[in-house]
Design a protein around this motif. Sequence first.
Motif, PDB file in Angstrom:
ATOM      1  N   ASP A 113       6.324   3.192   1.371  1.00 55.78           N
ATOM      2  CA  ASP A 113       6.700   3.963   0.192  1.00 55.78           C
ATOM      3  C   ASP A 113       6.885   5.452   0.505  1.00 55.78           C
ATOM      4  O   ASP A 113       6.357   5.972   1.487  1.00 55.78           O
ATOM      5  CB  ASP A 113       5.611   3.832  -0.879  1.00 55.78           C
ATOM      6  N   ASP A 114       7.624   6.113  -0.397  1.00 61.24           N
ATOM      7  CA  ASP A 114       7.653   7.585  -0.545  1.00 61.24           C
ATOM      8  C   ASP A 114       8.618   8.317   0.372  1.00 61.24           C
ATOM      9  O   ASP A 114       8.693   9.538   0.306  1.00 61.24           O
ATOM     10  CB  ASP A 114       6.262   8.216  -0.364  1.00 61.24           C
ATOM     11  N   HIS A 134       2.563   3.455   3.581  1.00 59.16           N
ATOM     12  CA  HIS A 134       3.369   4.631   3.262  1.00 59.16           C
ATOM     13  C   HIS A 134       4.098   5.141   4.496  1.00 59.16           C
ATOM     14  O   HIS A 134       3.637   4.946   5.627  1.00 59.16           O
ATOM     15  CB  HIS A 134       2.493   5.732   2.639  1.00 59.16           C
ATOM     16  N   PRO A 163       5.585   4.035  -8.854  1.00 55.90           N
ATOM     17  CA  PRO A 163       4.627   4.982  -8.275  1.00 55.90           C
ATOM     18  C   PRO A 163       3.220   4.678  -8.811  1.00 55.90           C
ATOM     19  O   PRO A 163       3.059   4.424 -10.011  1.00 55.90           O
ATOM     20  CB  PRO A 163       5.128   6.339  -8.771  1.00 55.90           C
ATOM     21  N   HIS A 198      11.970   3.743  -5.945  1.00 57.09           N
ATOM     22  CA  HIS A 198      10.565   4.145  -6.162  1.00 57.09           C
ATOM     23  C   HIS A 198      10.499   5.353  -7.107  1.00 57.09           C
ATOM     24  O   HIS A 198       9.595   6.172  -6.983  1.00 57.09           O
ATOM     25  CB  HIS A 198       9.918   4.444  -4.811  1.00 57.09           C
ATOM     26  N   HIS A 222       8.515  10.470  -8.715  1.00 58.02           N
ATOM     27  CA  HIS A 222       7.193   9.882  -8.481  1.00 58.02           C
ATOM     28  C   HIS A 222       6.163  10.211  -9.572  1.00 58.02           C
ATOM     29  O   HIS A 222       5.004  10.529  -9.285  1.00 58.02           O
ATOM     30  CB  HIS A 222       6.660  10.327  -7.106  1.00 58.02           C
TER      31      HIS A 222
END
Length: 222
Positions: A38-39, A184, A130, A89, A93
């Motif tokens: 993620d991210d 992540h 998120p 995503h 966030h």
Amino acid sequence: MRFTFFLTLSAFLLNPLLAQTVIRSIETDEAVVALTFDDGPHATQTPRLLEFFAAEDIRVTFFEIGRNVAAHPELARAILEAGHEIGNHSKTHPMLGNIEDIAVVRAELVETQAIIEEATGFTPVIFRAPYLSHGPALWTVLDELQLPSIGASHSGRDWEAAVTKEDIIEASVKAGAGDIILLHTWPGKTADALPEIVSQLRAKGLRFVTVSELLALAKPSE
Ligand SMILES: [Zn+2]
């Protein structure tokens, strides 16, 4: 391949019992597992992960933040060119489960779809919230966009400062067939943990697939 996936995904979405369900794993006869990150995109860690996965011949899924894709469109393109999947995503966030205004939630998802499309020509078909935070407005928008919400059965908890590389390995290698592992992009310790995670999951006979590939391998629920 694409068509099969679409049918499977439709079966998920058309089932009212599954429509507002976070998908954490699937039932399957195949020895498959999905690594998710993620991210990103992240200026240094995304290239590091891509180099590792190319060397290992592994495809994974990146749940990317819209504003990060806008900052690094070339990295989003590199992800897809390497055969990986990109999921939505959100754009900034936020804790979407706490937002009641559907227009605000819709903008977070729709603008991210547009940013990724503009950068890559690809439209994501999966979403991860998120903080895995869901609420009524988010479910409405996910239904509008026909995006399944992807959670995870196993988490490395790699966003926590106290969590070590060894902790990330221990949590991740508990995964089995049909599982989704949440990690992540940005923590260096996650990239440090990956060789051991991949080695141990392979030793269990598992192979790595993207989330869409995993969904397509789900056994019919009947
Ligand atoms: Zn995130």
